[in-house]
Enzyme design. Structure first.
Site, PDB file in Angstrom:
ATOM      1  N   SER A 149       0.708  -1.047   0.076  1.00  0.00           N
ATOM      2  CA  SER A 149      -0.408   0.049  -0.206  1.00  0.00           C
ATOM      3  C   SER A 149       0.890   0.822   0.165  1.00  0.00           C
ATOM      4  O   SER A 149       2.227   2.075   0.461  1.00  0.00           O
ATOM      5  CB  SER A 149      -0.786  -0.301   1.117  1.00  0.00           C
ATOM      6  OG  SER A 149      -1.309   1.592   1.662  1.00  0.00           O
ATOM      7  N   TYR A 191      -4.190  -1.471   9.520  1.00  0.00           N
ATOM      8  CA  TYR A 191      -3.664  -1.720   7.979  1.00  0.00           C
ATOM      9  C   TYR A 191      -2.480  -0.898   7.183  1.00  0.00           C
ATOM     10  O   TYR A 191      -2.082  -1.858   6.781  1.00  0.00           O
ATOM     11  CB  TYR A 191      -4.626  -0.729   7.026  1.00  0.00           C
ATOM     12  CG  TYR A 191      -4.459  -1.116   5.694  1.00  0.00           C
ATOM     13  CD1 TYR A 191      -4.632  -2.064   4.616  1.00  0.00           C
ATOM     14  CD2 TYR A 191      -4.252  -0.427   4.639  1.00  0.00           C
ATOM     15  CE1 TYR A 191      -5.054  -2.460   3.923  1.00  0.00           C
ATOM     16  CE2 TYR A 191      -3.733  -0.075   2.945  1.00  0.00           C
ATOM     17  CZ  TYR A 191      -4.596  -1.713   2.819  1.00  0.00           C
ATOM     18  OH  TYR A 191      -4.304  -2.451   1.371  1.00  0.00           O
ATOM     19  N   LYS A 195       0.928  -3.371   6.228  1.00  0.00           N
ATOM     20  CA  LYS A 195       1.336  -3.219   5.053  1.00  0.00           C
ATOM     21  C   LYS A 195       2.754  -3.130   5.426  1.00  0.00           C
ATOM     22  O   LYS A 195       3.574  -3.516   4.079  1.00  0.00           O
ATOM     23  CB  LYS A 195       0.772  -1.999   4.598  1.00  0.00           C
ATOM     24  CG  LYS A 195      -0.291  -3.180   4.043  1.00  0.00           C
ATOM     25  CD  LYS A 195      -0.384  -4.237   2.690  1.00  0.00           C
ATOM     26  CE  LYS A 195      -1.962  -3.989   2.248  1.00  0.00           C
ATOM     27  NZ  LYS A 195      -2.154  -5.481   1.640  1.00  0.00           N
TER      28      LYS A 195
END
Length: 276
Positions: A149, A191, A195
């Site tokens: 990401s 998140y 990542k």
């Protein structure tokens, strides 16, 4: 005639994963495409939709159950691929999830959401990759891809490194003083943390497989209007997200060798390396 390359894409029944499979399926170059899905039902529905959207293709398409939170599911998937194909030419670890909205809405505890994020985004990818290595090493041109990401760059969390880019300011700016902090529309703490961990996992696999001829990447496909984290595509578009097919086409280019000289890096769809 060149034998079609075998490509496994996890989380391919929806979002970016679906667009990756679609871009490869629509390519004039033939592939043996393995559409990985957590549930077979959703995978079969995605395959039917794809065949209706791309009625003519030189590739074959098979649905494989790949629940990255289940070792048994991944072991069964690799056993099936071993028996049916004997190798994997490209493994695209795309399956991922965001649970920060569940914390915000008090539907999951912080611990449960963080553990779920790491299990899905890091551990599951590591387990599947470990199981798939013998099949990758049977390829003449093995490729290992981890979908990361743009939010995972630690360097870009420093305001001095935003470079006047509004997206970086939006996700990295500090909220007003006081506690509790205002609820975010699109919270990403667990998140982006997972990542960032995935980026190190990619570097570890690049190190481990350096002398085996396996090309390894982290791919940052950009801010796309998928339904990741439960945010509607319409809301994400208003926030500046691009159309998901652009990410799929970028991933197709990686599989087809356009970015081979950048193996070992995290690369972005704007043709740049993502800073760590």
């Amino acid at each position: 005639m060149t034998e079609a390359k075998v490509v496994l894409v996890t989380g391919a029944n929806t979002g970016l994963g679906y667009e990756i499979i679609k871009a490869l399926y629509a390519s004039p170059q033939p592939y043996t495409l393995l559409l990985g899905s957590r549930t077979l039902f959703k995978g079969e529905a995605a395959a039917a939709q794809l065949k209706s959207e791309v009625p003519e293709s030189t590739s074959t398409l098979t649905v494989i159950q790949t629940d990255v939170s289940s070792d048994a599911s991944l072991e069964a998937a690799i056993a099936l691929i071993t028996d049916s194909h004997g190798r994997i030419d490209a493994l695209v670890n795309n399956a991922g999830a965001g649970f920060d909205g569940q914390i915000r809405d008090e539907k999951m505890s912080i611990r449960d959401a963080f553990n779920a994020s790491w299990d899905t985004n890091v551990t599951g990818n590591h387990v599947l990759t470990t199981l798939a290595i013998p099949l990758l090493l049977k390829s003449s041109d093995p490729r290992l891809i981890f979908v990361t990401s743009g939010t995972s760059s630690i360097w870009e969390t420093d305001p001095a490194n935003w470079g006047g880019m509004p997206p970086l300011a939006r996700i990295n700016a500090s909220p007003v003083a006081g506690w509790p902090k205002p609820k975010e529309v699109n919270p990403i703490t667990s998140y982006r943390s997972s990542k960032a961990g995935l980026n190190m996992l990619m570097r570890e696999w690049a190190r481990i497989l350096k002398n085996d001829g396996v090309k390894v990447w982290g791919i940052s496909p950009g801010f796309l209007a998928t339904n990741l984290g439960g945010i509607s595509p319409e809301t994400l578009r208003k926030m500046g997200a691009r159309e998901p097919h652009l990410g799929g086409e970028f991933m197709r280019d990686v599989v087809q060798g356009k970015y081979d000289e950048w193996a070992g890096s995290v690369i972005r769809s704007n043709n740049t390396k993502q800073p760590w």
